[in-house]
Design a protein around this motif. Sequence first.
Motif, PDB file in Angstrom:
ATOM      1  N   GLU A 276      -8.885  11.118  -0.866  1.00  0.00           N
ATOM      2  CA  GLU A 276      -8.924   9.648  -0.882  1.00  0.00           C
ATOM      3  C   GLU A 276      -9.733   9.039   0.257  1.00  0.00           C
ATOM      4  O   GLU A 276     -10.121   7.867   0.193  1.00  0.00           O
ATOM      5  CB  GLU A 276      -7.502   9.082  -0.818  1.00  0.00           C
ATOM      6  N   LYS A 340       0.447   2.493  -7.829  1.00  0.00           N
ATOM      7  CA  LYS A 340       0.387   3.625  -6.910  1.00  0.00           C
ATOM      8  C   LYS A 340      -0.670   3.378  -5.842  1.00  0.00           C
ATOM      9  O   LYS A 340      -0.475   3.693  -4.659  1.00  0.00           O
ATOM     10  CB  LYS A 340       0.069   4.908  -7.680  1.00  0.00           C
ATOM     11  N   THR A 344      -0.140   2.839  -1.401  1.00  0.00           N
ATOM     12  CA  THR A 344      -0.741   3.669  -0.356  1.00  0.00           C
ATOM     13  C   THR A 344      -1.405   2.854   0.741  1.00  0.00           C
ATOM     14  O   THR A 344      -1.845   3.423   1.746  1.00  0.00           O
ATOM     15  CB  THR A 344      -1.790   4.631  -0.949  1.00  0.00           C
ATOM     16  N   ARG A 352      -2.346   4.762   3.987  1.00  0.00           N
ATOM     17  CA  ARG A 352      -1.303   5.668   4.474  1.00  0.00           C
ATOM     18  C   ARG A 352      -1.633   7.087   4.006  1.00  0.00           C
ATOM     19  O   ARG A 352      -1.535   7.396   2.824  1.00  0.00           O
ATOM     20  CB  ARG A 352       0.064   5.250   3.918  1.00  0.00           C
TER      21      ARG A 352
END
Length: 479
Positions: A276, A340, A344, A352
Motif C-alpha cells: 500500500e 476498508k 486504514t 496506518r
Amino acid sequence: MLLPSLSGDVPDRADAVRVDGDVISREALRAAAGAVAADIAGAGTVAVLATPSVATVAAVVGGLLSGVAVVPVPPDTGAAELAHVLTDSGAQLLLAGEPDAPVLADCPIPVVPVDQGRRGEVPTSGPAPSTTGLILYTSGTTGPPKGVLLSHAAIRAGIDAVAHAWDWTDEDVLVQGLPLYHVHGLILGLLGPLRVGSPLVHTRRPTPARYAAAGGSMYFGVPTVWSRICAEPTAARALSAARLLVSGSAPLPAPVFAELEGLTGHRPVERYGMTETLITLSTRADEPRRVGSVGRPVRGVQARLVDDAGAPVPADGQTFGALQIRGATLFDGYLHLPDKTAETFTADGWFRTGDVATVSEAGEYRIVGRASADIIKSGGYRIGAGEIEDCLLTHPQVREVAVVGAPHDDLGQEVVAFIVGEQSLAARTLVTYVEKRLARHKRPRRVHLVESLPRNALGKVQKTTLLSLMESGTLPGGN
C-alpha cells in the motif's frame, strides 16, 4: 513518463533485460510491448501470468505504456484464488507467455498468448499520472486478497525515492531473482531498472550460484536468499565486487547481517515498505548501516509513531509506537472496498501501516513487527517478538526461529518459540539461553522444535499458520 529508458529517446542497450539465458534489448522490448498494447486495446484491466520470463516483462510493460491497469497473477496460484482475483479486478484478458500453463485450464476469461518476438508501435500518448498502473493483491490473512490500486504517479515516486537513497544510476547492473508479482521483484526489481535505465539480470530463481555468476553492482534479496547465500561462502564472496546489497520484505536476522558483512565486506542496506505504501523507509547508500535499522523516510515520504491514544511517542530508540505514513508513494485505496480504505487512514490523512516500530533521536526507524503478530502482551508487558528471535538466532545450534504470542488464561498471552535447528537441541536449554540474555519475562514459556517454518513467496514466516498448526497438533515434526 514512467519508463523513460523505453521512450525511444534513450540509446538502445542490447542487454536491457536478461531472464536466465533470455536477453532482450530496450528497442526490442519497446516493440514487443507495442504488440501487447495492440492486443489489449480497449481493455480497462488485464491480468498477467507473472512467470519469471521476458514475455512477462513485455506484457507488464505493454499494459503500463498503453494505460491499461495490470494485475500480476502468481504462476502457482490456485484455481479459487485465480477466479477471485480475475473477478474482483474486472480483468478482461489474461496475458500469458505460457498460455498452456495448468493453472489456466479453467480460466474464466480469454487468454492472450504473449510472444516477445512480435513487434508493434507503442501508443504515442502516455497515461495520465493519476491513472491506475498496477492492481496488486495482498495476501488474504483476514479474508480474500484485496486489490491495492497503485497509480503511475505513486510508482514513479517510489522508484525515484529509492534511486535517490541508493545512488542508483544507469551505470548499475541490478541482479535479482524475486517473484514478478510483488513490490520487491516487480516494482523495485523490474520497473526500477527500466525507469533508471540500468540493465536487469533476473536469475529466475535466487540461488547462491546464480547470484554469484551474475556479476551485478546491486543485488536485491529477501532474508531467506541472503541466509542461503551465507551458507555457501564461495558464492557469497563472489558478491564482494558489488556496490550494494539490499534486503527487504522481512527483517534480516542479525546473524545473517554479520555473516554477509564478513563474507562480502558489505553491510547490507535494509528498507521498509508495504504494497500500500511502496518503499517508505531506507538506509542511504552513503550512510552507516546498522543491524535492524531501516533508516529514515525516503524523499517525498513522512513517517510518525503514535501510542494507543494517538499521541507521539518519544524518539528514544526504545519506546514502541504504531507506524503511520503519508506521502507521494501511497496507494489510491482498496478496489471495491471504500470502507476498508477509510479505516486504514487517520482523520488527518496518515496511513496506518499496522506495524510497530521505534525511532531514534537521529530519526532512524527500527521495525518491531506487526501489531497483530509481533507485539506480545504478556502479564502487563509489551514484548517484541523480534528481539527474542534475534537472541535465539545467536545460539549455534539454531537455524531458524519464529516467536509468537499464544493465548494464556493468566498472562493474556505467553511467549512461544518455534525452532528449526540441530537434532540434539533441547527446549529447556533454549529457555535458559534467553533467560540469561534478556529480561526474564521475555523468555519463551513454550518451545517447539519443528522441521520447517511455513513461509510465503517472499520468505516471510506465516505466524498465524504456525499458531493454527500448534493448536491442531499438526506442526511439521513438532515436539
